[in-house]
Motif scaffolding. Structure first.
Motif: not given
Length: 644
Positions: A428-437
């Motif tokens: 599905w895509g990038v892991y959430d931690e990188y979205l938040f970063e």
């Protein structure tokens, strides 16, 4: 006529074979998703459910068989040998195909229910309209695809054997008397018409006919996926047509826009302005502090962030991680519902205030709407961003967002480029931690106020987590284990992803609160929908737990001036941005979809509204609340109808 009656007689025999298949699937559905208590508590309701279910089965089967009956009726136009070939060869091939299609849909329907707790509906079109390969990957990991294929092969094999037996060419043709040749065709045609109608009463069989009990699960028993999928196709096509404005208002019970507006905001009719633009937009109050100190605003639409799982959270079953302390420190509305029960529907409701259906797959996606939540921020001088953890081309977002006041919109590839060492899952895509970063970096580098709308992806089947993530304690106890319809391993896998997403949001808040940005950044997070694949909420008869999501909001102290805090208020997605606008903007017009949850005006009617469920506090006047909701929906539908 003898040929017609003989062929129809054989077809009638196979009709009962198909009816047996449908009834067996209904029994399988009951045994898979029901429990022993149903028979003792709702025994009479279950009997009615099977009776009504038989009517749905008969109607659906007849849709498939009627073309053959018509062919038989006109068979006299063909020579005898050609007629026999049609009756035997074509009939067997046609019926085998119909049987295979019905069986496949019925099997898929059961797996669809295991995840969405509903029969096949418009969400099923996500296979085509969604990220198709990602959906297929999720299907492979979440469902017994191989067993379903084996079941299909078995059904087709048995069906073929029965067809050969029933339509055997060497069988003796029966000779009918003249009265029979007149009476039996009339009886057959009359039976087909009655079966297709499904009722001898005033109204034909319809989806509401399945309401045979006060128990939500029992009301699912009469229906099946073939019927609901056919209805979904009709709904998918019909609701995307432009309507006459007067007719739209009339259906909602209003004679004019002015009347709808007056009811929505509980105003005297003669005080309502005449300019139609004012019917759709309100303006935030003048606030000199906000003019001088515009806050950053970050909104997270969290994949699968349901409220119910939060009630299981404990030290031993840690479902919140770093987010737990922030849920205690900040404001959380728990009497809260998402607009819809699917991601794209909720996203469009949140970002553009679309009620239904999604417009991202229609030519309407190329239009510009001031109902976009980015519009007020853009007018106030903000830099506006949409960040997705998945592909920005998903559901044509890359075409909609730039036209609707978002300065920048990007997905997985942009996050991987912006965040050092960022990683993505295979599906599905990038892991959430990188979205938040990524969002944090935007705030750190900001030279003007920022509005960020971010969509997380990790808490989605097949639940892929980064290798470096260390899962916090997840111990199931005997008190909650009976709630789950899945194995312990499947429950833990789901909870791991739910925990990870919450924990990473908590880590984001830790970093934000430990930085200067804590003084001027408003953060809001909510779920797009609840996850329904672990608990059978229909058996619990608990629609609020089935649908609800939390709304978390962090407001710096300086921006809390003048707000009324009552987190017991009922609300839903429609209320999030009216609340944000009034916290962050001075004298800016915004689309008036819902209420400001921190408003001091006690005259407002606060209610939670989902496409399938609505609720408000017991103290609220039910009749008045319903009328206000009707007015709100009428105004919103009118706006998008006029901007079709």
């Amino acid at each position: 006529m003898n040929s017609f009656l003989n062929a129809s007689g054989r077809l009638l025999k196979y009709f009962f074979v198909l009816l047996g298949m449908f009834m067996f699937m209904r029994l399988l559905f009951l045994f898979r998703f029901g429990n022993a208590k149903l028979a003792s508590t709702y025994g009479s309701d279950l009997l009615r459910a099977f009776k009504v279910g038989a009517l749905f089965d008969i109607q659906t089967i007849l849709y498939g068989l009627t073309p053959l009956v018509l062919m038989y009726l006109f068979s006299g136009l063909f020579a005898k040998k050609k007629r026999e070939k049609l009756f035997q060869g074509f009939t067997r091939g046609y019926l085998l195909s119909v049987t295979a299609i019905y069986a496949l849909i019925l099997l898929c329907d059961q797996q669809f229910y295991s995840f969405f707790q509903n029969h096949l509906n418009v969400l099923a079109f996500g296979l085509v309209e969604d990220d198709t390969m990602a959906v297929i990957t999720s299907m492979w990991t979440d469902h017994p695809v191989i067993r379903m294929c084996v079941a299909m092969v078995f059904i087709v094999y048995v069906s073929r054997k029965m067809l050969i037996s029933i339509f055997e060419a060497k069988k003796q043709e029966r000779i009918y008397s003249t009265p029979a040749k007149i009476f039996l065709p009339l009886l057959l045609i009359g039976g087909i018409v009655l079966g297709l109608r499904g009722s001898i009463g005033t109204f034909p069989l319809q989806i509401d006919s399945a309401s045979v009990s006060e128990n939500a699960f029992v009301n699912k028993v009469p229906l099946h996926g073939v019927y609901t999928l056919i209805k979904a196709f009709g709904k998918k096509d019909n609701v995307r047509t432009k309507q006459q404005p007067e007719e739209l208002l009339k259906k909602a019970g209003f004679g004019s826009l002015r009347e709808a507006y007056a009811v929505r905001w509980q105003l005297p009719a003669d005080s309502v302005p005449g300019d139609s633009v004012d019917f759709f937009f309100r303006k935030t109050k003048k606030n000199t502090f906000l003019e001088k100190n515009p806050p950053h605003v970050v909104f997270f639409m969290m994949e699968g962030m349901g409220r119910h799982y939060l009630t299981f959270d404990s030290e031993k079953l840690n479902l919140t991680g770093a987010l737990r302390k922030h849920l205690k420190e900040d404001f959380v509305f728990y009497n809260f519902l998402p607009a819809h029960n699917g991601t794209i529907n909720s996203l469009e409701a949140l970002a553009f205030n679309v009620l239904e259906p999604p417009i991202s797959a229609t030519p309407q996606r190329f239009k510009t709407y001031k109902s976009s939540v980015a519009y007020p921020f853009k007018q106030a001088g903000y830099s506006t961003h949409f960040i997705s953890g998945g592909h920005i081309t998903w559901r044509n977002l890359h075409q909609m967002l730039p036209l609707n006041y978002f300065d920048e919109s990007y997905g997985k590839s942009g996050v991987l480029k912006n965040v050092k060492n960022a990683e993505a899952g295979a599906t599905w895509g990038v892991y959430d931690e990188y979205l938040f970063e990524d969002a944090l970096q935007k705030l750190r580098e900001a030279k003007e106020p920022q509005f960020i709308f971010a969509q997380s992806m990790t808490n989605h089947t097949p639940y892929e987590l980064p290798d470096h993530y260390q899962t916090l304690p997840l111990e199931l106890n005997d008190e909650i284990r009976p709630l789950f319809s899945k194995s312990d391993d499947e429950v833990i896998k789901c909870f791991e992803a739910y925990q990870y997403a919450n924990h990473q949001l908590g880590v984001f808040m830790d970093k934000l609160k430990d930085s200067p940005m804590a003084k001027n950044t408003i953060v809001v997070a909510t779920g797009d929908h609840n996850i329904r694949n672990l608990v059978n909420y229909d058996l619990l008869n608990d629609q609020m737990s089935k649908r609800s999501v939390p709304m978390y909001i962090y407001i710096p102290k300086a921006y809390q001036q003048g707000i009324t805090v009552n987190t017991e208020r009922y609300g839903s997605h429609k209320d999030i941005f009216p609340t944000i606008f009034n916290l962050s903007l001075s004298e800016q017009k915004y689309f008036q979809a819902g209420n400001d949850l921190f408003a001091s005006d006690t005259g407002q009617i606060f209610y939670a509204k989902n496409i399938a469920h609505r609720v408000q506090a017991d103290s609220v006047d039910m009749e008045k609340s319903l009328r206000v909701q009707q007015a709100e929906e009428a105004l919103t539908k009118y706006y998008f109808n006029e901007n079709y």
